[in-house]
Design an enzyme around this catalytic site. Sequence first.
Site, PDB file in Angstrom:
ATOM      1  N   GLY A  58      35.058 -11.566  28.768  1.00  0.00           N
ATOM      2  CA  GLY A  58      36.774 -11.363  28.252  1.00  0.00           C
ATOM      3  C   GLY A  58      35.801 -11.588  26.980  1.00  0.00           C
ATOM      4  O   GLY A  58      36.872 -11.240  26.143  1.00  0.00           O
TER       5      GLY A  58
ATOM      6  N   CYS B 250      56.539  10.677  42.532  1.00  0.00           N
ATOM      7  CA  CYS B 250      56.455  11.937  41.913  1.00  0.00           C
ATOM      8  C   CYS B 250      56.783  13.267  42.393  1.00  0.00           C
ATOM      9  O   CYS B 250      56.722  13.259  43.377  1.00  0.00           O
ATOM     10  CB  CYS B 250      54.448  12.066  41.447  1.00  0.00           C
ATOM     11  SG  CYS B 250      53.667  13.578  41.624  1.00  0.00           S
TER      12      CYS B 250
ATOM     13  N   CYS C  35      53.261  15.738  44.697  1.00  0.00           N
ATOM     14  CA  CYS C  35      52.949  15.007  45.349  1.00  0.00           C
ATOM     15  C   CYS C  35      53.402  13.977  46.368  1.00  0.00           C
ATOM     16  O   CYS C  35      53.295  13.139  47.480  1.00  0.00           O
ATOM     17  CB  CYS C  35      51.142  13.896  45.020  1.00  0.00           C
ATOM     18  SG  CYS C  35      50.663  12.549  44.069  1.00  0.00           S
TER      19      CYS C  35
ATOM     20  N   CYS D 134      52.726  12.740  39.015  1.00  0.00           N
ATOM     21  CA  CYS D 134      51.086  11.747  38.537  1.00  0.00           C
ATOM     22  C   CYS D 134      50.399  11.618  37.041  1.00  0.00           C
ATOM     23  O   CYS D 134      50.230  12.690  36.968  1.00  0.00           O
ATOM     24  CB  CYS D 134      49.900  11.644  39.542  1.00  0.00           C
ATOM     25  SG  CYS D 134      51.221  10.656  41.412  1.00  0.00           S
TER      26      CYS D 134
ATOM     27  N   CYS E 294      46.602  13.162  42.597  1.00  0.00           N
ATOM     28  CA  CYS E 294      47.670  14.096  42.373  1.00  0.00           C
ATOM     29  C   CYS E 294      47.097  15.041  44.129  1.00  0.00           C
ATOM     30  O   CYS E 294      47.597  15.407  44.208  1.00  0.00           O
ATOM     31  CB  CYS E 294      48.442  13.945  41.668  1.00  0.00           C
ATOM     32  SG  CYS E 294      50.058  15.011  41.422  1.00  0.00           S
TER      33      CYS E 294
END
Lengths: 203, 370, 293
Positions: free
Chosen positions: C35, C244, C247, C269, C275
């Site tokens: 980080g 979605c 899909c 998506c 997808c």
Amino acid sequence: MNTATELDLAHMLPGFADPVHDAQRGFRCVLDALSRPGRLFDMTVDVTPPPGLAPAQCAALLTLADCDTPVWLEPGLRDAAAGHYLRFHCGCPLAADFADAHFVVLAGLGALPQRSALKLGDPCYPDRSATVLVEVPELEHGGPIRLRGPGIADVQAISVGGWTARTTAFLHENRAAFPLGVDLLLSCGGRLMGLPRTTIVEV
Amino acid sequence: MYVAVKGGERAIAQSVDLVARARRGDPAVPELSVEQIRQQMRLAVARVMTEGSLYDEDLAALAIKQAAGDLVEAIFLLRAYRTTLKRLGDSVPLDTANMRLERRISSAFKDLPGGQVLGPTYDYTQRLLDFALMADAAVTEDPAAEASAGPIVAPRVTDLLAGEGLLETSARAEGDPDPSDLTREPLQLPADRATRLQNLARGDEGYLLALGYSTQRGYGTTHPFAAEIRFGAVALELFIDELGFAVKIGEVDLTECQLITDFEGSAEAAPQFTRGYGLAFGHSERKAMAMALVDRALRAGEFGEDTDLPANNEEFVLAHSDNVEASGFVQHLKLPHYVDFQTNLELLRRLRAQWDASNAGATGDEEPAA
Amino acid sequence: MTQAEAHDGYNFAYLDEHTKRMIRRALLKAVAIPGYQVPFGSREMPLPYGWGTGGIQVTAAVIGRADVLKVIDQGADDTTNAVNIRSFFRKVTGVATTERTREATLIQTRHRIPETPLSEGQIMVFQVPIPEPLRWLEPRETETRSMHALREYGVMHVKLYEDIVRHGRIATTYDYPVIVNGHYLMRPSPIPKFDNPKLHRSPALMLFGAGREKRVYAVPPDTDVRSLDFDDHPFAIERWDAPCALCGATDAYLDEIIIDDKGERMYVCSDTEYCNDRQQAGHHGTQGGAPRA
């Protein structure tokens, strides 16, 4: 720093056979080792190291050291084949003082200096700190040393030749001072294991 | 039924083709040669070399041609090429006192050794469009016909002043480290003067011009004199270890500007003139002068002057000077941001619904948040 | 997968070896200090700053002949920036490229983490515009450096808390700040907060590159990544009411698409590969059926 002595080119061992791709593979091995502390990785790059450097240490230095990174070698190695080899292939200066060294190369855990002698970074720039490469006589998974921390899913157990209470104390201190600290790369022949400053050690 | 669009690769290829054609313009008009650009657009070439940090007139001219005259784009092209070049060595510091002068003026002294050399400049032209240049076959005189009397080399005005002890010296102090290189190492603050000067030399001319200008209008406290502006060729020398001495490997054209500002002195320092320094490749007076103004403004802290104005703020000035960085980041807003936009849209709808609910009656129906 | 030949005239992966070494050293310190933003000597790249030069330099320093590269932007393999970066690496490395998350060893991304769970050994490379999480609160780098050194992150909590006071919720929706390994405050790059949980103890290594700002940082695998929140306002991700439209996925991040002049819209998506995969496996939404070709 040692800069003036003549290099003995006639007896110089070769560096990487394929500098671009060997360095890339060498890097991925070190990256894996520091990302997954306590795991053993094979340094898959072939090198013929000069006396005083272990194969994985030698490959790591060929991968990472250059004119911007002074390397500390034991005084006896600096003017010998190992020192000549690193100066020729990496172009790195050889540090006489731990405090100047980006990379410190040791032949065993017993050779670890006082932690305060090493480059530990400063609070605003903890990255300006040394990486210590230590060759050990034995390095295995499983054993009395238990590691936790980033890169370790749960606990990673290891056994390391030459490990003493002083090693544990050194690493406890190294962890406690986070983000200041050094990062260790243990090697045993052609195998490498990382112990970055984030790793928590219990024995 | 909905079918999502695909085919980015083909669309990109077509766009690349279109820009090549747009660059070329009407094929019935003869194509510009790189040599023409190098010779006849020398000031554009100078700017691209300076801000591109690469002294190569041919490549700078090529970049200008390829960028259809967009100089910031040309600077970008040159920089991206420069990154891939190997470093062979560092030259010894350039000696601008030994410049073969084509132009040299001082606004501080009426006359001085070497004299005022006006040289090639627009300064004394009347800015009237020259319609004769529109004629395709404009007659040009052979520039060699009026060859100058021979090379002029003259001491720098600042060296003359320094002799009297009235100007701060710029001799290299004992133990002064070699300058760092911003193209190899990230900028770290506070920066030393050498680093600041490298940043400014690579900095956008328009940006430095505006900042320098601001220091003349009350957003700054310096009132400089143009001690000297000189333009000409300087020898480039490389120290060869095997030989043990420096060897001249070529020449570069440079514009150097030294602005001087008086300083009343303090308990520790005697009253003297202080310097602002500007240096650019080729003939780039506006750039060198703007750079010198900003250099001096960034030294305000050294002389106990106010440091709260825009041009005195080191981090602000240095972090925003680079036009390749700035242009990229401003224009990255053209990239798709559907995902982040979607997440903001969702938030805004929820906030709007909440607002509408608490102001009930004031607005009509809102589509529920999806 | 597609394989190409490396481009003549440039080194493998464009960067010279000295530069790669410098970036590699920076990446190793980034992994060792999770980080923390490591400054590095970012180079001028042949793509503009702000368009992925940090990610490109990280990928160039990491990539090898054995890698299989996937590049996405906004979750999609076919957006202009993704296409361009993928073709750049094909040209300068000749490595195999793929659109399949599972096949990839190296995934360079802008603004998303794939929906398909990542696995051990994979490396994600994020393109980062502004690496400093405190930048909007404190513009001076000299200040933010010491704020990180002292872990003075109160200003960030105050900022989020002010959101709650004003809006009743935290108004940060992407590039949502996280604490890595209980220490450094980090920007996850402008991924939607939907993707933040995927950073937590991921089996993959996460590398972040900011070219213009000249910083790299990292999250090692199996590392704690906590999104900032408050006990009474716990961190929550975006949710959609509808699945979605192509899909039928209910677990994916959805893009909103306007489909006619009346402003009629549908949700699909953002991860195109995910997808497609689902459609090929026989999942359908209200508009779906044929896989996108």
